[in-house]
Write a protein that holds these residues in place. Structure first.
Motif, mmCIF file in Angstrom:
data_model
loop_
_atom_site.group_PDB
_atom_site.id
_atom_site.type_symbol
_atom_site.label_atom_id
_atom_site.label_comp_id
_atom_site.label_asym_id
_atom_site.label_seq_id
_atom_site.Cartn_x
_atom_site.Cartn_y
_atom_site.Cartn_z
ATOM 1 N N ASN A 26 0.851 -1.195 0.000
ATOM 2 C CA ASN A 26 0.000 0.000 0.000
ATOM 3 C C ASN A 26 0.890 1.249 0.000
ATOM 4 O OD1 ASN A 26 0.921 0.413 2.605
ATOM 5 N ND2 ASN A 26 -1.080 0.287 3.571
ATOM 6 N N PRO A 27 0.329 2.458 0.084
ATOM 7 C CA PRO A 27 1.173 3.663 -0.016
ATOM 8 C C PRO A 27 2.253 3.766 1.047
ATOM 9 C CG PRO A 27 -1.138 4.226 -0.326
ATOM 10 C CD PRO A 27 -1.113 2.803 0.111
ATOM 11 N N ALA A 28 2.021 3.144 2.216
ATOM 12 C CA ALA A 28 2.995 3.263 3.304
ATOM 13 C C ALA A 28 3.998 2.121 3.343
ATOM 14 C CB ALA A 28 2.263 3.345 4.650
ATOM 15 N N SER A 29 3.833 1.106 2.512
ATOM 16 C CA SER A 29 4.681 -0.084 2.601
ATOM 17 C C SER A 29 6.158 0.238 2.390
ATOM 18 C CB SER A 29 4.233 -1.127 1.578
ATOM 19 O OG SER A 29 2.921 -1.555 1.831
ATOM 20 N N ARG A 30 6.439 1.138 1.465
ATOM 21 C CA ARG A 30 7.835 1.488 1.210
ATOM 22 C C ARG A 30 8.457 2.147 2.438
ATOM 23 N NH1 ARG A 30 10.069 6.221 -0.694
ATOM 24 N NH2 ARG A 30 12.179 6.032 -1.546
ATOM 25 N N SER A 31 7.720 3.017 3.088
ATOM 26 C CA SER A 31 8.240 3.672 4.303
ATOM 27 C C SER A 31 8.498 2.645 5.399
ATOM 28 C CB SER A 31 7.249 4.725 4.793
ATOM 29 O OG SER A 31 7.089 5.750 3.837
ATOM 30 N N PHE A 32 7.614 1.662 5.538
ATOM 31 C CA PHE A 32 7.834 0.604 6.516
ATOM 32 C C PHE A 32 9.073 -0.209 6.150
ATOM 33 C CE2 PHE A 32 3.546 1.606 7.763
ATOM 34 C CZ PHE A 32 3.457 1.206 9.088
ATOM 35 N N HIS A 33 9.231 -0.486 4.870
ATOM 36 C CA HIS A 33 10.390 -1.272 4.428
ATOM 37 C C HIS A 33 11.702 -0.545 4.724
ATOM 38 C CE1 HIS A 33 12.891 -3.915 2.024
ATOM 39 N NE2 HIS A 33 13.328 -2.881 1.331
ATOM 40 N N LEU A 34 11.696 0.767 4.603
ATOM 41 C CA LEU A 34 12.930 1.542 4.776
ATOM 42 C C LEU A 34 13.229 1.866 6.242
ATOM 43 C CD1 LEU A 34 12.607 3.985 1.733
ATOM 44 C CD2 LEU A 34 14.012 1.921 1.909
ATOM 45 N N LEU A 35 12.437 1.342 7.170
ATOM 46 C CA LEU A 35 12.738 1.535 8.586
ATOM 47 C C LEU A 35 14.082 0.884 8.927
ATOM 48 C CD1 LEU A 35 9.265 0.753 10.234
ATOM 49 C CD2 LEU A 35 10.383 2.997 10.102
ATOM 50 N N PRO A 36 14.779 1.388 9.938
ATOM 51 C CA PRO A 36 16.055 0.769 10.337
ATOM 52 C C PRO A 36 15.869 -0.696 10.749
ATOM 53 C CG PRO A 36 15.773 2.925 11.370
ATOM 54 C CD PRO A 36 14.463 2.589 10.728
ATOM 55 N N GLN A 64 11.124 7.437 -9.233
ATOM 56 C CA GLN A 64 10.545 6.100 -9.270
ATOM 57 C C GLN A 64 10.240 5.575 -7.871
ATOM 58 O OE1 GLN A 64 13.005 4.533 -13.255
ATOM 59 N NE2 GLN A 64 12.978 3.328 -11.380
ATOM 60 N N TRP A 65 9.141 4.846 -7.764
ATOM 61 C CA TRP A 65 8.784 4.165 -6.523
ATOM 62 C C TRP A 65 9.433 2.786 -6.461
ATOM 63 C CZ3 TRP A 65 6.383 6.861 -2.833
ATOM 64 C CH2 TRP A 65 5.866 6.189 -1.726
ATOM 65 N N TRP A 66 9.587 2.189 -7.655
ATOM 66 C CA TRP A 66 10.167 0.858 -7.774
ATOM 67 C C TRP A 66 11.376 0.890 -8.711
ATOM 68 C CZ3 TRP A 66 8.112 -3.008 -4.823
ATOM 69 C CH2 TRP A 66 6.790 -2.865 -4.397
ATOM 70 N N VAL A 67 12.252 -0.078 -8.548
ATOM 71 C CA VAL A 67 13.329 -0.353 -9.502
ATOM 72 C C VAL A 67 13.119 -1.785 -9.975
ATOM 73 C CG1 VAL A 67 15.801 -0.614 -9.843
ATOM 74 C CG2 VAL A 67 14.936 1.218 -8.362
ATOM 75 N N ARG A 110 14.806 7.513 -5.326
ATOM 76 C CA ARG A 110 13.511 8.184 -5.453
ATOM 77 C C ARG A 110 13.703 9.665 -5.771
ATOM 78 N NH1 ARG A 110 8.166 8.402 -6.635
ATOM 79 N NH2 ARG A 110 6.964 9.626 -5.142
ATOM 80 N N ARG A 111 14.632 10.303 -5.080
ATOM 81 C CA ARG A 111 14.888 11.731 -5.327
ATOM 82 C C ARG A 111 15.442 11.946 -6.732
ATOM 83 N NH1 ARG A 111 16.857 11.554 0.070
ATOM 84 N NH2 ARG A 111 18.988 11.287 -0.741
ATOM 85 N N GLU A 112 16.285 11.027 -7.189
ATOM 86 C CA GLU A 112 16.958 11.219 -8.465
ATOM 87 C C GLU A 112 16.065 10.901 -9.661
ATOM 88 O OE1 GLU A 112 20.868 9.464 -10.900
ATOM 89 O OE2 GLU A 112 20.586 9.032 -8.763
ATOM 90 N N THR A 113 15.258 9.842 -9.553
ATOM 91 C CA THR A 113 14.497 9.369 -10.716
ATOM 92 C C THR A 113 12.994 9.579 -10.596
ATOM 93 O OG1 THR A 113 14.192 7.121 -9.822
ATOM 94 C CG2 THR A 113 16.239 7.578 -11.038
#
Length: 480
Positions: free
Chosen positions: A193-203, A456-459, A451-454
């Protein structure tokens, strides 16, 4: 009857009845929107073919009598209307037999759908909704106190649901035991979902806290559901908060939402009054003898049927999301006993060109929920269930028996409007492509720098070709 009534659980009953009915409303809406292109007369797995080879006694459904897309629509609409009456509280105003009859019909109608739904309805939360709807028949109406036996049956359901999920994890993949499961799970789960990436990037340390908290909630807290109040209420709150965390981090249809509703069976009115001092006490009349007998009979049935899931909980070969009877009552539950380390996606493409070679103009079909366009942010769909998208996730894992996918490709070549409505975009605006193909890609979340450079949400990186270019002639037998 003091021994029969569970005084002080009016709020729990209200949440259970209306919450379960709300999920039924969503489930029938889901069937209205998706059943026909997936399982209808011209669906990917047509019900008429299924009922022709599977007898009623093996999979009870009113569609064994007759199936038509019109009848399916009637069933779905009737289910939605009945569920809506419970959500607004109408049947609860009558005697106990009124809500009991409404939930009986809801259970029977949805059982008829699930039992012919084949792989598109082979999810644990289908059985969970059916079992919850069956138990809701025995909650009574506002005229009487909620039966204590029914409240305990709901807690037994939540206990099996949570402990089963906890044990299947602990006995399964090593990443649950070394507390690293969510280092992968948020990225590789079926539908982010929209927050999954933020959860994945947690320490990484926070991921370990996530998994440890999950183990406590699913392996320890369920036993507290049977403790005296207010301990049972606090246990329910812990479960509700944990399920809320899962709602924030992914799309799991109505599993988490329904679990929160069911956990409320352990919350008593006295505990709620500490938070809501204005909560009024209800005045109940005597419980009819016929209702007492009905509830006790249902309780005896649940006790007998509990042998199989209880044995499963204790087994080293525990199975998850298993129904031990054709009625989907007193089931075994569990999820994500193993965790996928890398995400693979099937990308479906078509072309209008006569030559499907490398120079052809291949255009990608975008699905509503599953990852596709690398720039698109995933949406929140749960508690709604995107069945085709979920099956595409299993397809990417290499699960066998997916003849439906060949028929899906055929429907794309035919530019079938009903099938195209299951997708987010049709790159050909209704025109039939000449060729279709399916390729396999490795997906991962973009880092913050990427994300900042491209943008993109996914690679993604191509890894293989799943289905080489196909035209109508090559798929001619798919409807046979």
């Amino acid at each position: 009857m003091a021994w029969f009534d569970a005084e002080g659980y009016d709020a729990a009953r209200l949440v259970l009845q209306r919450g379960i009915a709300a999920v039924y409303l969503i489930a029938f809406l889901n069937a209205l929107n998706q059943f026909r292109p997936l399982l209808g007369e011209r669906g990917l797995l047509p019900v008429p073919r299924f009922v022709a080879r599977v007898p009623w006694r093996a999979s009870p459904s009113l569609f064994h009598w007759r199936y038509s897309d019109r009848l399916l629509v009637a069933v779905a609409v009737l289910g939605m209307l009945l569920a809506a009456t419970v959500v607004v509280g109408l049947p609860q105003q009558g005697p106990p037999w009124v809500p009991a009859l409404v939930f009986l019909v809801l259970w029977g109608l949805y059982l008829s759908i699930v039992n012919v739904g084949q792989t598109f309805y082979a999810f644990g939360w289908e059985s969970l909704l059916l079992e919850a709807g069956f138990l809701a028949m025995f909650l009574g109406s506002d005229d009487v106190a909620a039966p204590a036996a029914t409240i305990w049956m709901f807690r037994w359901l939540v206990f099996r649901l949570e402990l089963g999920a906890g044990l299947i994890k602990w006995r399964g993949d090593t990443v649950w035991r070394d507390l690293t499961a969510t280092c992968y799970h948020h990225e590789t789960q079926p539908m982010p979902n929209p927050a999954s990436r933020s959860f994945h990037l947690l320490p990484r340390p926070l991921h370990k806290v996530e998994v440890a908290a999950n183990h406590v909630t699913q392996l320890v807290v369920p036993f507290l559901l049977f403790a005296p109040q207010p301990v049972a209420s606090y246990a329910a709150v812990v479960m509700i908060v944990t399920q809320g965390w899962l709602v924030l981090s992914g799309n799991f249809a109505w599993l988490n939402w329904l679990t929160m509703v069911l956990a409320f069976s352990a919350v008593d009115d006295a505990t709620l009054r500490r938070l809501l001092p204005g909560l009024a006490e209800a005045d109940h009349g005597p419980t009819p003898l016929w209702f007492v007998v009905l509830v006790l009979a249902a309780t005896a049935l649940v006790v007998v049927l509990s042998w199989w899931p209880a044995r499963n909980l204790l087994s080293r070969r525990q199975v998850m999301n298993a129904s031990f009877n054709r009625w989907h009552l007193v089931n075994a539950y569990g999820a994500f006993g193993s965790i996928t380390r890398r995400r693979t996606e099937v990308v479906v493409e078509g072309t209008l060109d006569a030559d499907p070679g490398p120079d052809a103009d291949w255009r990608e079909y975008d699905f509503k929920g599953k990852p596709g366009d690398v720039r698109r942010v995933p949406r929140q769909y749960a508690p709604y269930h995107l069945r085709l998208d979920w099956l595409m996730w299993f397809l990417a894992l290499g699960s066998p028996g997916y003849g439906w996918f060949t028929r899906f490709l055929l429907r794309l070549l035919q530019a079938d409007p009903a099938t195209l409505r299951l997708l987010r975009t049709d790159p050909f605006a209704g025109q039939a492509p000449r060729w279709v193909r399916a390729r396999m890609f490795r997906y991962r979340f973009a880092t913050r720098a990427e994300r900042r450079e491209t943008g993109q949400w996914w690679v993604r990186t191509e890894i293989d070709e799943l289905v080489r270019p196909q035209d109508l002639a090559s798929l001619r037998g798919a409807d046979g």
